[in-house]
Design a protein around this motif. Structure first.
Motif, mmCIF file in Angstrom:
data_model
loop_
_atom_site.group_PDB
_atom_site.id
_atom_site.type_symbol
_atom_site.label_atom_id
_atom_site.label_comp_id
_atom_site.label_asym_id
_atom_site.label_seq_id
_atom_site.Cartn_x
_atom_site.Cartn_y
_atom_site.Cartn_z
ATOM 1 N N VAL A 176 0.638 -1.467 0.108
ATOM 2 C CA VAL A 176 -0.406 -0.120 -0.052
ATOM 3 C C VAL A 176 0.944 1.148 -0.061
ATOM 4 C CG1 VAL A 176 -1.601 1.236 1.404
ATOM 5 C CG2 VAL A 176 -1.426 -0.627 1.056
ATOM 6 N N CYS A 177 2.305 1.420 1.104
ATOM 7 C CA CYS A 177 2.109 2.551 1.156
ATOM 8 C C CYS A 177 3.052 2.744 -0.764
ATOM 9 C CB CYS A 177 3.671 2.344 1.693
ATOM 10 S SG CYS A 177 3.132 2.573 4.045
ATOM 11 N N SER A 178 4.218 2.216 -1.439
ATOM 12 C CA SER A 178 4.916 1.715 -2.474
ATOM 13 C C SER A 178 3.489 2.365 -3.950
ATOM 14 C CB SER A 178 5.565 0.664 -2.949
ATOM 15 O OG SER A 178 6.872 -0.140 -1.806
ATOM 16 N N THR A 179 2.140 1.763 -3.804
ATOM 17 C CA THR A 179 1.602 1.707 -4.362
ATOM 18 C C THR A 179 1.542 3.094 -4.254
ATOM 19 O OG1 THR A 179 0.854 -0.669 -4.775
ATOM 20 C CG2 THR A 179 -0.963 1.382 -5.295
ATOM 21 N N ILE A 180 1.152 3.730 -2.948
ATOM 22 C CA ILE A 180 0.554 4.834 -3.146
ATOM 23 C C ILE A 180 1.484 6.356 -3.037
ATOM 24 C CG2 ILE A 180 -0.400 7.131 -0.955
ATOM 25 C CD1 ILE A 180 -1.693 4.834 0.045
ATOM 26 N N SER A 181 2.665 5.773 -2.793
ATOM 27 C CA SER A 181 4.482 6.731 -3.215
ATOM 28 C C SER A 181 4.021 6.798 -4.548
ATOM 29 C CB SER A 181 5.176 6.106 -2.739
ATOM 30 O OG SER A 181 5.234 6.309 -1.511
ATOM 31 N N ALA A 182 3.534 5.758 -5.019
ATOM 32 C CA ALA A 182 4.018 5.628 -6.868
ATOM 33 C C ALA A 182 2.559 6.732 -7.510
ATOM 34 C CB ALA A 182 3.705 4.272 -7.253
ATOM 35 N N ARG A 183 1.630 6.140 -7.066
ATOM 36 C CA ARG A 183 0.889 7.241 -8.150
ATOM 37 C C ARG A 183 0.589 8.593 -7.143
ATOM 38 N NH1 ARG A 183 -4.322 8.129 -3.958
ATOM 39 N NH2 ARG A 183 -2.855 9.566 -2.453
ATOM 40 N N ASN A 184 1.436 9.158 -6.513
ATOM 41 C CA ASN A 184 1.492 10.482 -6.059
ATOM 42 C C ASN A 184 2.528 11.267 -7.013
ATOM 43 O OD1 ASN A 184 -0.036 9.806 -3.768
ATOM 44 N ND2 ASN A 184 1.603 10.080 -2.428
ATOM 45 N N ARG A 185 3.617 10.062 -7.447
ATOM 46 C CA ARG A 185 4.533 10.528 -8.601
ATOM 47 C C ARG A 185 3.759 10.759 -9.568
ATOM 48 N NH1 ARG A 185 9.486 10.380 -7.919
ATOM 49 N NH2 ARG A 185 9.164 11.047 -9.359
ATOM 50 N N GLY A 186 2.747 9.844 -10.203
ATOM 51 C CA GLY A 186 2.293 9.857 -11.055
ATOM 52 C C GLY A 186 2.447 8.739 -12.559
ATOM 53 N N PHE A 187 2.891 8.229 -11.258
ATOM 54 C CA PHE A 187 3.792 6.191 -12.170
ATOM 55 C C PHE A 187 2.164 5.961 -12.750
ATOM 56 C CE2 PHE A 187 8.008 7.504 -9.697
ATOM 57 C CZ PHE A 187 8.269 7.602 -10.619
ATOM 58 N N LEU A 188 0.989 5.750 -11.486
ATOM 59 C CA LEU A 188 -0.034 5.188 -11.669
ATOM 60 C C LEU A 188 -1.218 5.324 -12.444
ATOM 61 C CD1 LEU A 188 0.366 3.107 -8.431
ATOM 62 C CD2 LEU A 188 -0.050 2.184 -10.726
ATOM 63 N N THR A 189 -1.167 6.806 -12.889
ATOM 64 C CA THR A 189 -2.827 7.240 -13.548
ATOM 65 C C THR A 189 -3.863 6.180 -14.526
ATOM 66 O OG1 THR A 189 -1.002 9.351 -13.914
ATOM 67 C CG2 THR A 189 -3.183 8.979 -15.602
ATOM 68 N N PRO A 190 -4.403 6.553 -14.161
ATOM 69 C CA PRO A 190 -5.551 6.649 -13.815
ATOM 70 C C PRO A 190 -5.908 6.911 -12.669
ATOM 71 C CG PRO A 190 -6.385 5.340 -14.892
ATOM 72 C CD PRO A 190 -5.859 4.991 -14.899
ATOM 73 N N LEU A 191 -5.415 5.882 -11.572
ATOM 74 C CA LEU A 191 -5.850 5.798 -10.347
ATOM 75 C C LEU A 191 -6.057 6.983 -9.278
ATOM 76 C CD1 LEU A 191 -5.652 3.230 -8.207
ATOM 77 C CD2 LEU A 191 -3.553 3.638 -7.532
ATOM 78 N N GLU A 192 -7.050 6.660 -8.575
ATOM 79 C CA GLU A 192 -7.095 7.842 -7.738
ATOM 80 C C GLU A 192 -6.973 7.570 -5.828
ATOM 81 O OE1 GLU A 192 -10.841 9.878 -8.820
ATOM 82 O OE2 GLU A 192 -10.089 9.784 -10.624
ATOM 83 N N GLU A 193 -7.930 5.743 -5.249
ATOM 84 C CA GLU A 193 -7.860 5.923 -4.498
ATOM 85 C C GLU A 193 -7.125 4.315 -4.072
ATOM 86 O OE1 GLU A 193 -11.850 8.375 -2.945
ATOM 87 O OE2 GLU A 193 -11.632 5.729 -3.679
ATOM 88 N N VAL A 194 -6.803 4.664 -2.942
ATOM 89 C CA VAL A 194 -6.647 3.120 -2.648
ATOM 90 C C VAL A 194 -7.190 2.988 -1.339
ATOM 91 C CG1 VAL A 194 -4.353 1.215 -1.580
ATOM 92 C CG2 VAL A 194 -4.340 3.498 -3.599
ATOM 93 N N VAL A 195 -7.552 1.608 -0.913
ATOM 94 C CA VAL A 195 -9.077 1.374 0.121
ATOM 95 C C VAL A 195 -8.259 -0.030 0.805
ATOM 96 C CG1 VAL A 195 -11.715 0.729 0.498
ATOM 97 C CG2 VAL A 195 -11.016 2.301 -1.163
ATOM 98 N N VAL A 196 -7.867 -0.052 2.000
ATOM 99 C CA VAL A 196 -7.194 -1.696 2.586
ATOM 100 C C VAL A 196 -8.897 -1.894 3.460
ATOM 101 C CG1 VAL A 196 -6.139 -2.557 4.787
ATOM 102 C CG2 VAL A 196 -5.552 -0.614 2.650
ATOM 103 N N TYR A 197 -9.687 -2.493 2.952
ATOM 104 C CA TYR A 197 -10.493 -3.726 3.531
ATOM 105 C C TYR A 197 -10.140 -3.913 5.455
ATOM 106 C CZ TYR A 197 -15.155 -6.054 4.803
ATOM 107 O OH TYR A 197 -15.764 -6.785 4.678
#
Length: 241
Positions: A169-190
């Protein structure tokens, strides 16, 4: 004593949980983290539970329920399977989930996923599935999956809440914030779709280099840390009909 400590911890570091409603047009993807025999099936390996465990059983049930929904609707699913070569030890843990053994395979309740066309399975040899998706040519299987399926919301379940789930989750959010995972907006942990292992201090203190790992406490800490990194925490996941 542990339950009292957990109650104190929850009061001192609370976090907000919300309800997640999935819809047909939500562009959502499901990630299953290490829901394999070596971590979940009683007696299956060095890091498997020694007896039935309520939190782990709940995690499997909720993950299987969501996987069924996603597969019925042909929504994208990505499953990480922890798989290690026997000569590559993952300190501080003993050998586990060795490639080619049943330890590194999906639990029986999810084994059917191997035959589903909307499911991508990735064997990884490290805690972090994001890093474990890197190929020798520099490409990333997980990144390509997000982009190909135009995923905007990522729903994450699996084990362990505070280790492989949190690292991913931490790596995915960092990658999203850097623009590497467009169009990802939200990461939800159940939260009910995640679990961790239980290693009480009463046992750990009698083992050389043993590190106590009380289950309920570390599950809460894992969710709290994910929330602090920018993930949303869901207390329930429903499908809009």
């Amino acid at each position: 004593m542990v339950l009292q400590t957990v109650d104190i911890l929850k009061n001192e570091i609370p976090f907000e949980e919300e309800s997640l409603v999935l819809s047909e047009d939500g562009q959502v993807g499901l990630v299953l983290v290490d829901i394999i025999n070596g971590f979940c099936t009683v007696g299956a390996g060095n890091l498997a539970p020694r007896e039935p465990n309520r939190q782990i059983s709940q995690m499997i049930d909720e993950s299987a329920r969501l996987a069924r929904v996603f597969c019925e609707k042909k929504w994208p699913v990505f499953a990480f399977l922890d798989s290690h070569q026997p000569d590559k030890i993952e300190h501080p843990y003993p050998p586990h989930c060795i490639t080619g053994t049943d330890e590194s395979n999906l639990v029986p309740a999810l084994r059917w996923l191997e035959n589903e066309s909307n499911v991508t399975i990735r064997r990884k040899d490290c805690y972090d599935g994001y890093l474990g998706s890197m190929e020798e040519d520099g490409s990333n299987v997980f990144v390509n999956w997000v982009k190909t399926n135009m995923i905007k919301t990522l729903l994450v379940v699996g084990i362990c809440t505070d280790i492989c789930v949190l690292d991913f989750v931490c790596s995915t959010i960092s990658a999203r914030n850097r623009g590497f995972l467009t169009p990802l907006e939200e990461v939800v942990v159940y939260s009910r779709g995640c679990a961790t292992f239980d290693f009480p201090v009463s046992i750990a203190r009698n083992i050389k280099d043993g590190i106590a790992h009380p289950q309920e406490l570390m599950h809460h800490v894992g969710l709290y840390m994910a929330k602090g990194r920018g993930a949303k925490i869901a207390k329930e996941v429903m499908v809009k009909t």
